[in-house]
Design a protein around this motif. Structure first.
Motif, mmCIF file in Angstrom:
data_model
loop_
_atom_site.group_PDB
_atom_site.id
_atom_site.type_symbol
_atom_site.label_atom_id
_atom_site.label_comp_id
_atom_site.label_asym_id
_atom_site.label_seq_id
_atom_site.Cartn_x
_atom_site.Cartn_y
_atom_site.Cartn_z
ATOM 1 N N LEU A 23 -12.853 -10.232 -73.688
ATOM 2 C CA LEU A 23 -12.914 -11.681 -73.886
ATOM 3 C C LEU A 23 -14.149 -12.063 -74.704
ATOM 4 N N TYR A 24 -15.272 -11.379 -74.431
ATOM 5 C CA TYR A 24 -16.497 -11.660 -75.182
ATOM 6 C C TYR A 24 -16.292 -11.372 -76.666
ATOM 7 N N GLN A 26 -13.541 -11.334 -78.203
ATOM 8 C CA GLN A 26 -12.582 -12.297 -78.740
ATOM 9 C C GLN A 26 -13.259 -13.603 -79.135
ATOM 10 N N ALA A 39 -10.646 -7.235 -80.030
ATOM 11 C CA ALA A 39 -10.555 -7.739 -78.661
ATOM 12 C C ALA A 39 -9.210 -7.404 -78.052
ATOM 13 N N PHE A 43 -8.747 -5.221 -74.695
ATOM 14 C CA PHE A 43 -8.031 -5.794 -73.561
ATOM 15 C C PHE A 43 -6.860 -4.892 -73.164
#
Lengths: 145, 174
Positions: A23-24, A26, A39, A43
């Motif tokens: 998420l970071y 992304q 990302a 993930f």
């Protein structure tokens, strides 16, 4: 992999951090290295690790096949509709400056949406490919042991 | 890296070959870091060393672990490989030196991106700005390629389940 206690515990500890890092990457992609593609892969890697350690059936409960397929299309559509939205805002296709009153804000919003679309599609496609490979038979678990 | 490649070619145990492929990707990622291409290194480490190794292992689980030894030396492919290799090396001879500021790639659009990127997009990471904003169409195409690849794999590999469902529907009709 039911009897590998160390692997189970360590991956249980690691998976939340991998997801958080994904998420970071992304949402911080505009400032640091990374972006939607990386990302999405990170993930997906977290979910694939989960599937390897805790079994394919448990992973399918987390990410059902139907959700993965919808995700594949959602990402592309999000990208495409961002372009359509900038058309409606009076700009060219994928000209994000038209998305908001402030051109820079529009650029930011557009890049964020587009990268999100890339991330969703890449993540779903990776998971779908892994599931369809591993789902052919369950010998993958045996290979890992 | 060279050692890894030679080992990949020499070994017959496919499990070891897949693992060495992962190591090769990691080494390539460190090489990209040395060239200051952190975004590429990121992708190489995640895709090359991570996901594709797992996918190859998954494929390996469906076949045998040992490569079949044909025992013959393939002459024509060897000649083709050597010729193409020589041609490629010859092609690199008149390439500009690494880091040369006058290289064609550095005088075309790159200065524009570096100067105007921050002003026009307010995104500090130029790579993201170029990928998502200046080259939005390219990236849209790439996402479509990934999407198509996913659909292709799903169509090829989840076929039996689909046909079974199809047959079930046909049976209901009769």
């Amino acid at each position: 992999m039911n009897h590998h206690l160390v692997v189970r515990v360590v991956s249980k500890l690691l998976i939340p951090f991998i997801l958080l890092f994904g998420l970071y990457v992304q949402f911080h992609g505009d400032f640091g290295p990374g972006g939607g593609f990386q990302a999405g892969v990170i993930f997906a890697a977290a979910l694939i690790l989960y599937a390897l350690v805790f079994g394919l059936d448990n992973a399918r409960k987390v990410a059902p096949d139907s959700a993965v397929r919808v995700g594949m299309a959602t990402g592309v559509l999000l990208f495409g509709f961002t372009g359509v939205a900038s058309l409606l805002g009076g700009g060219n296709y994928l000209d994000y400056s038209a998305l908001s009153q402030n051109p820079l804000g529009g650029q930011h919003l557009g890049i964020l949406l587009v990268e999100l679309g890339v991330g969703i599609t890449v993540c779903s496609v990776m998971i779908a490919i892994f599931f369809s490979f591993a789902g052919r038979n369950h010998r993958l678990d045996k290979l890992e042991e | 890296m060279t050692i890894t490649v030679v080992m990949v070619v020499r070994l017959h145990n496919l499990f070891a070959v897949v693992m060495l492929g992962g190591i090769y990707s990691l080494l390539a990622a460190t090489m990209f870091v040395l060239f200051d291409a952190v975004d590429v290194a990121f992708t190489e480490a995640a895709v090359g060393a991570g996901v594709s190794t797992v996918l190859l292992l998954g494929a390996l689980a469906l076949t045998s672990r040992e490569e079949k030894d044909t025992g013959k030396l393939a002459v024509i492919p060897l000649i083709i490989v050597i010729t193409v290799g020589i041609a490629l090396i010859y092609g690199t001879l008149d390439m500009p030196l690494y880091g040369d500021p006058n290289a064609p790639i550095h005088v075309h659009v790159a200065p524009y991106y570096l100067e105007r990127g921050m002003v026009e997009t307010s995104v500090p990471n130029i790579v993201t700005a170029v990928l998502a904003s200046y080259r939005g169409f390219d990236t849209l195409g790439e996402v479509c390629v990934v999407f198509t690849a996913g659909i292709g794999v799903l169509m090829l590999l989840s076929r039996e389940r689909l046909t079974r469902r199809y047959r079930g529907v046909g049976g209901d009709k009769r």
